[in-house]
Design a protein around this motif. Structure first.
Motif, PDB file in Angstrom:
ATOM      1  N   GLU A  75       0.848  -1.196   0.000  1.00 12.03           N
ATOM      2  CA  GLU A  75       0.000   0.000   0.000  1.00 12.03           C
ATOM      3  C   GLU A  75       0.885   1.249   0.000  1.00 12.03           C
ATOM      4  O   GLU A  75       1.880   1.312   0.732  1.00 12.03           O
ATOM      5  CB  GLU A  75      -0.886   0.027   1.249  1.00 12.03           C
ATOM      6  CG  GLU A  75      -1.992  -1.012   1.243  1.00 12.03           C
ATOM      7  CD  GLU A  75      -3.146  -0.617   0.348  1.00 12.03           C
ATOM      8  OE1 GLU A  75      -3.112   0.491  -0.223  1.00 12.03           O
ATOM      9  OE2 GLU A  75      -4.068  -1.426   0.183  1.00 12.03           O
ATOM     10  N   PRO A  76       0.552   2.247  -0.808  1.00 14.04           N
ATOM     11  CA  PRO A  76       1.264   3.528  -0.704  1.00 14.04           C
ATOM     12  C   PRO A  76       1.124   4.086   0.712  1.00 14.04           C
ATOM     13  O   PRO A  76       0.030   4.087   1.273  1.00 14.04           O
ATOM     14  CB  PRO A  76       0.529   4.407  -1.721  1.00 14.04           C
ATOM     15  CG  PRO A  76      -0.108   3.444  -2.675  1.00 14.04           C
ATOM     16  CD  PRO A  76      -0.468   2.258  -1.850  1.00 14.04           C
ATOM     17  N   GLU A  77       2.236   4.565   1.281  1.00 10.39           N
ATOM     18  CA  GLU A  77       2.220   4.957   2.689  1.00 10.39           C
ATOM     19  C   GLU A  77       2.251   6.468   2.899  1.00 10.39           C
ATOM     20  O   GLU A  77       1.899   6.943   3.977  1.00 10.39           O
ATOM     21  CB  GLU A  77       3.421   4.322   3.403  1.00 10.39           C
ATOM     22  CG  GLU A  77       3.327   2.792   3.425  1.00 10.39           C
ATOM     23  CD  GLU A  77       4.584   2.167   4.017  1.00 10.39           C
ATOM     24  OE1 GLU A  77       5.583   2.898   4.192  1.00 10.39           O
ATOM     25  OE2 GLU A  77       4.554   0.956   4.302  1.00 10.39           O
ATOM     26  N   ALA A  81       2.956   9.188  -2.669  1.00 10.16           N
ATOM     27  CA  ALA A  81       2.659   7.896  -3.288  1.00 10.16           C
ATOM     28  C   ALA A  81       1.159   7.734  -3.513  1.00 10.16           C
ATOM     29  O   ALA A  81       0.714   7.188  -4.531  1.00 10.16           O
ATOM     30  CB  ALA A  81       3.190   6.763  -2.418  1.00 10.16           C
ATOM     31  N   MET A  82       0.359   8.198  -2.552  1.00  6.49           N
ATOM     32  CA  MET A  82      -1.099   8.099  -2.687  1.00  6.49           C
ATOM     33  C   MET A  82      -1.599   8.939  -3.866  1.00  6.49           C
ATOM     34  O   MET A  82      -2.486   8.528  -4.605  1.00  6.49           O
ATOM     35  CB  MET A  82      -1.777   8.545  -1.387  1.00  6.49           C
ATOM     36  CG  MET A  82      -1.557   7.591  -0.234  1.00  6.49           C
ATOM     37  SD  MET A  82      -2.314   8.190   1.302  1.00  6.49           S
ATOM     38  CE  MET A  82      -1.790   6.911   2.451  1.00  6.49           C
ATOM     39  N   VAL A 103      -5.535  14.673  -2.110  1.00  2.88           N
ATOM     40  CA  VAL A 103      -4.365  14.443  -1.251  1.00  2.88           C
ATOM     41  C   VAL A 103      -3.957  15.735  -0.541  1.00  2.88           C
ATOM     42  O   VAL A 103      -3.508  15.713   0.618  1.00  2.88           O
ATOM     43  CB  VAL A 103      -3.201  13.860  -2.077  1.00  2.88           C
ATOM     44  CG1 VAL A 103      -1.931  13.765  -1.229  1.00  2.88           C
ATOM     45  CG2 VAL A 103      -3.577  12.477  -2.618  1.00  2.88           C
ATOM     46  N   LYS A 104      -4.108  16.872  -1.197  1.00  3.63           N
ATOM     47  CA  LYS A 104      -3.803  18.151  -0.545  1.00  3.63           C
ATOM     48  C   LYS A 104      -4.689  18.358   0.682  1.00  3.63           C
ATOM     49  O   LYS A 104      -4.254  18.907   1.703  1.00  3.63           O
ATOM     50  CB  LYS A 104      -3.998  19.293  -1.538  1.00  3.63           C
ATOM     51  CG  LYS A 104      -3.616  20.665  -0.985  1.00  3.63           C
ATOM     52  CD  LYS A 104      -3.791  21.760  -2.032  1.00  3.63           C
ATOM     53  CE  LYS A 104      -3.412  23.116  -1.467  1.00  3.63           C
ATOM     54  NZ  LYS A 104      -3.597  24.206  -2.475  1.00  3.63           N
ATOM     55  N   GLN A 105      -5.949  17.880   0.593  1.00  5.23           N
ATOM     56  CA  GLN A 105      -6.900  18.046   1.690  1.00  5.23           C
ATOM     57  C   GLN A 105      -6.613  17.090   2.848  1.00  5.23           C
ATOM     58  O   GLN A 105      -6.671  17.471   4.005  1.00  5.23           O
ATOM     59  CB  GLN A 105      -8.324  17.799   1.165  1.00  5.23           C
ATOM     60  CG  GLN A 105      -9.420  17.895   2.209  1.00  5.23           C
ATOM     61  CD  GLN A 105      -9.942  19.303   2.377  1.00  5.23           C
ATOM     62  OE1 GLN A 105      -9.373  20.241   1.807  1.00  5.23           O
ATOM     63  NE2 GLN A 105     -10.982  19.477   3.152  1.00  5.23           N
ATOM     64  N   PHE A 106      -6.273  15.820   2.516  1.00  2.00           N
ATOM     65  CA  PHE A 106      -6.204  14.807   3.582  1.00  2.00           C
ATOM     66  C   PHE A 106      -4.801  14.251   3.833  1.00  2.00           C
ATOM     67  O   PHE A 106      -4.606  13.505   4.802  1.00  2.00           O
ATOM     68  CB  PHE A 106      -7.155  13.653   3.254  1.00  2.00           C
ATOM     69  CG  PHE A 106      -8.589  14.087   3.090  1.00  2.00           C
ATOM     70  CD1 PHE A 106      -9.305  14.575   4.176  1.00  2.00           C
ATOM     71  CD2 PHE A 106      -9.218  14.020   1.856  1.00  2.00           C
ATOM     72  CE1 PHE A 106     -10.631  14.980   4.034  1.00  2.00           C
ATOM     73  CE2 PHE A 106     -10.537  14.427   1.694  1.00  2.00           C
ATOM     74  CZ  PHE A 106     -11.253  14.909   2.786  1.00  2.00           C
ATOM     75  N   GLY A 107      -3.828  14.571   2.982  1.00  2.00           N
ATOM     76  CA  GLY A 107      -2.463  14.155   3.223  1.00  2.00           C
ATOM     77  C   GLY A 107      -2.314  12.653   3.359  1.00  2.00           C
ATOM     78  O   GLY A 107      -2.915  11.864   2.624  1.00  2.00           O
ATOM     79  N   THR A 110      -5.304  10.073   3.444  1.00  2.00           N
ATOM     80  CA  THR A 110      -6.205  10.027   2.279  1.00  2.00           C
ATOM     81  C   THR A 110      -6.920   8.684   2.132  1.00  2.00           C
ATOM     82  O   THR A 110      -8.149   8.623   1.980  1.00  2.00           O
ATOM     83  CB  THR A 110      -5.427  10.337   0.990  1.00  2.00           C
ATOM     84  OG1 THR A 110      -4.954  11.690   1.054  1.00  2.00           O
ATOM     85  CG2 THR A 110      -6.307  10.171  -0.238  1.00  2.00           C
ATOM     86  N   PHE A 111      -6.179   7.583   2.142  1.00  2.00           N
ATOM     87  CA  PHE A 111      -6.784   6.269   1.897  1.00  2.00           C
ATOM     88  C   PHE A 111      -7.789   5.907   2.985  1.00  2.00           C
ATOM     89  O   PHE A 111      -8.845   5.325   2.708  1.00  2.00           O
ATOM     90  CB  PHE A 111      -5.712   5.192   1.785  1.00  2.00           C
ATOM     91  CG  PHE A 111      -5.036   5.140   0.435  1.00  2.00           C
ATOM     92  CD1 PHE A 111      -5.221   6.153  -0.497  1.00  2.00           C
ATOM     93  CD2 PHE A 111      -4.206   4.082   0.077  1.00  2.00           C
ATOM     94  CE1 PHE A 111      -4.606   6.120  -1.738  1.00  2.00           C
ATOM     95  CE2 PHE A 111      -3.599   4.028  -1.160  1.00  2.00           C
ATOM     96  CZ  PHE A 111      -3.781   5.056  -2.075  1.00  2.00           C
TER      97      PHE A 111
END
Length: 740
Positions: A75-77, A81-82, A103-107, A110-111
């Motif tokens: 999994e991207p960590e 990567a996400m 990704v900008k919102q949740f860093g 995100t996943f």
């Protein structure tokens, strides 16, 4: 020496879905370097992260590559990567720009947000609540599919088949495989007993032995349907079952009783064991044919006047049998018109059409294949359709009477019958029991049905022996044309075809202009002559392109079988070219410009045809077993082939269906039924005796319009003429007709 790599799949350069072999670019973690990796993966997509153990390899053309020895999906960590994963297109509905905003919102969280709190995605500009749920569902499905593909790889299941299994069962596939993998053989098209059995053995699963026997029984009957049988005699069914599956007689009887109760297998008092759909189809066809056979009164004087008018209109003198054929068509609800090449079937059909048209009756003309329908249209001057097109099939149906008991749906059926007073079907020897069943359902009471065909041609590719059974039952009026007309008698193709059919030897002395023989004694010599004929010699002789000249062979395997000859002919007729794109599938290469053939009925494939100015002329759905075409373009971006099939039908053919396509420079004689070619080349060498028999040679010869060339050994020709033993085909239509 091995190296460990970790990174993201940046792009997939090449992938063979059949065996999983993949060439891809890996963006390594913490580096801008992109490495070329090669290996076999059950599942892989752009944006995925892997830990790889690789060996370094220097390729002569492509330079440094890393051969993957083992791999682990991770999994991207981190946020970077996400973002790369989401922006790769791996999740439907998310592109690079949207991935960056998420990704900008949740860093790094995100996943987790996508999986556990998808409603928070709606806080981002451009994402609605509905879209947020869709992204979450697609994200979850992607992960589940990847896990499923990795799991299925343990059982030796190909990527293509893994996708089918996942689509059928979803997360429930684990339970199915662990408890009863034989369900796959019953419930998923394309999965046979052997595949399910192999899964069970690989998994060392403790499975109820009755599951295996049940699947084995359905498999054996289905395999025999594929060989043309609608049933098996009970003793032969039992023998095949006990030998193939290894069951005891007691277990066999117990499971068979259960399948009888479920009405999946029907065993008649005569000892005929059917898969249920085929029993009911034969029964229905017999009943409907007899119901259609209504007698009509005809005024003899008016009939005689009509015959004289037809002779005048056509500019011919009908012989007594042809006149009898027209009278029979007028008097009977069902009739069969049969005869060999050159016996006047076309003239007789035209006269029958003219007779009914003069009485203001509506007539429909049809044939089993596009090529046969096109030829019918050319010879009669009237519109003719494939039977499937005439019945207006739906595009969302399964194949005729497959192993799951489903039948094709057509818009035209018992509730919406064809609007015609007379239906004439040409090339009836090609019509199998399932297609006949669909045709008769759509034929209203009072409609005349005229079936035209050569009973000495090979039986249909599908199950059943409809024309032969109808004639053998003696329940319907049959007119057999026997006189070879003067113009046809000038053709050695016609003369030799009739000699072959009677078991008489033919002259191979090259005194003929249209029936040639070239002696060669080895497979390689024969192959060389075949290439020269198709590419260099025959096109000018018959005024046709090399692609119009058809190589026919009795076998698929062997030195002169379809598979080997196609590869050789492709190399010479459509060699590799930097300007031509290719798609590798299994052991074959499909190349722009290749001649190809559809080998399974597909009712869902949509097609369109356009005029010279590019305007849409017609459209529909359905490409069928035996349809031929040319690959005009390979689109690597959309992953599809643009193929122009017969009658200028353009199909956008997805990579996922390539298992239903093969090269067609050379085809089996069976696949040539219903077609005619300017010239036929027939390589004949050693092969299995059951495949080298009289009817096969007769069918091959009668496919040619202008020239037949036999290449090989004359002894094989003589042996085929003497071998009148056809492969036995079990079909019960005759018995049903006689019992009613």
């Amino acid at each position: 020496m091995t190296v460990e790599l970790e990174g993201c799949v940046d792009s997939i350069v090449f992938r063979n879905e059949e065996n999983g072999y993949t060439v891809f670019e890996l963006a390594t973690k913490g580096s801008a370097e992109v490495l070329t990796c090669v290996g076999s993966f059950s599942y892989i997509s752009e944006g995925e992260y892997y830990k790889l153990v690789c060996g370094e390899n220097q390729h002569n053309v492509y330079g440094k590559q890393y051969k993957v020895l083992s791999y682990t999906s991770i999994e991207p960590e981190d946020a970077e990567a996400m973002e790369r994963y989401l922006g790769s297109g791996a999740v439907k509905g998310v592109g690079k720009a949207l991935a960056a905003r998420i990704v900008k919102q949740f860093g790094d969280d995100t996943f987790r947000v996508i999986e556990e709190e998808p409603e928070r995605l709606a806080d981002i500009k451009g994402i609605s609540e509905r879209m947020a749920r869709s992204i979450s569902e697609n994200f979850y499905d992607k992960r589940e599919m990847r896990n499923a593909m990795m799991f299925l790889q343990k059982y030796g299941i190909s990527s293509t088949l893994s996708v089918k299994i996942y689509k059928q069962y979803g997360a429930g596939l684990y339970q199915v495989l662990r408890t009863n993998p034989y369900r796959l053989a019953e419930e998923i098209k394309g999965v046979g007993f052997k595949t399910a059995d192999d899964i069970a053995m690989r998994g060392e699963l403790r499975i109820n032995p009755e599951f295996r026997i049940r699947a084995g029984m359905l498999y054996i009957l289905n395999e025999n349907i594929g060989m043309g049988h609608t049933y098996l005699p009970e003793n032969e069914f039992k023998t095949q079952m006990l030998n193939t599956i290894g069951a005891s007689e007691e277990d066999y009887n117990n499971v068979l009783d259960g399948l009888k109760i479920e009405r999946k297998i029907i065993c008649t008092p005569e000892g005929h064991c059917y898969l249920a759909p085929y029993y009911y189809m034969e029964l229905a066809v017999a009943r409907m044919l007899l119901d259609l056979d209504i007698k009509h009164r005809v005024d003899e004087r008016k009939l005689l006047a009509a015959l004289e008018k037809q002779e005048k209109d056509l500019g011919v003198e009908l012989d007594d049998i042809q006149r009898d054929a027209i009278k029979t068509a007028a008097e009977n609800g069902v009739m069969v018109l049969t005869g060999g090449p050159g016996t006047g079937k076309t003239t007789t059909i035209k006269a029958i059409i003219g007779y009914f048209e003069a009485r203001g009756m509506d007539i429909l003309l049809a044939a089993p294949t596009g090529r046969a329908a096109k030829r019918m249209k050319e010879t009669t001057g009237r519109d003719a359709f494939t039977i499937h097109r005439m019945l207006q099939m739906k595009g969302d149906v399964e194949d005729n009477g497959d192993s799951f008991g489903q039948k094709s749906n057509f818009e035209r059926n018992e509730n919406n019958p064809l609007e015609a007073d007379v239906i004439i079907i040409d090339e009836m020897s090609m019509v199998d029991i399932a297609l006949m069943n669909a045709l008769l359902k759509a034929t209203a009471q009072g409609t005349r049905l005229i079936m035209v065909g050569d009973v000495d041609q090979l039986p249909p590719v599908g199950a059943g022996n409809v024309l032969k059974d109808i004639i053998a039952s003696n329940r319907f009026t049959v007119v057999c044309l026997t006189k070879i007309f003067r113009q046809a008698a000038l053709s050695d193709i016609v003369v030799n075809a009739h000699k072959i059919n009677k078991g008489q030897d033919i002259e191979l002395n090259n005194q003929s202009k249209d029936f040639l023989y070239i002696r060669r004694d080895t497979a390689n010599e024969i192959m060389g002559v075949v290439v020269a004929l198709v590419r260099d010699k025959l096109p000018g002789y018959v005024k046709a392109s090399p692609f119009d000249i058809q190589v026919l062979t009795p076998t698929r395997k062997g030195d002169l079988g379809v598979e080997k000859l196609n590869k050789v002919l492709q190399e010479y007729l459509n060699p590799p070219d930097p300007k031509k794109k290719e798609k590798v599938y299994g052991d074959f290469v499909f190349r722009e410009g290749d001649k190809v053939m559809q080998i399974k009925n597909n009712y869902q494939l949509e097609w369109e045809s356009r005029n010279a100015k590019g305007f849409l002329r017609d459209s529909g759905s359905g490409i069928f077993n035996g349809d031929c075409g040319v690959i005009k373009r390979i689109n690597t971006f959309s992953e599809e082939l643009e193929i122009v099939f017969d009658d200028d039908k353009l199909v956008y053919y997805p990579y996922s269906l390539l298992e239903d396509l093969e090269l067609a420079y050379c085809i089996t004689v069976h696949k040539s039924q219903g077609s005619e070619y300017p010239a036929v080349v027939l390589p004949l060498f050693n092969g299995p005796k059951p495949l080298f028999y009289r009817n096969l040679l007769y069918t091959a010869v009668t496919r040619a319009q202008k020239c037949v060339t036999i290449v090989g050994r004359s002894e094989i020709v003589s042996e085929m003429i003497r071998n009148e033993r056809e492969n036995q085909r079990y079909s019960g239509l005759k018995d049903h007709l006689l019992s009613m």
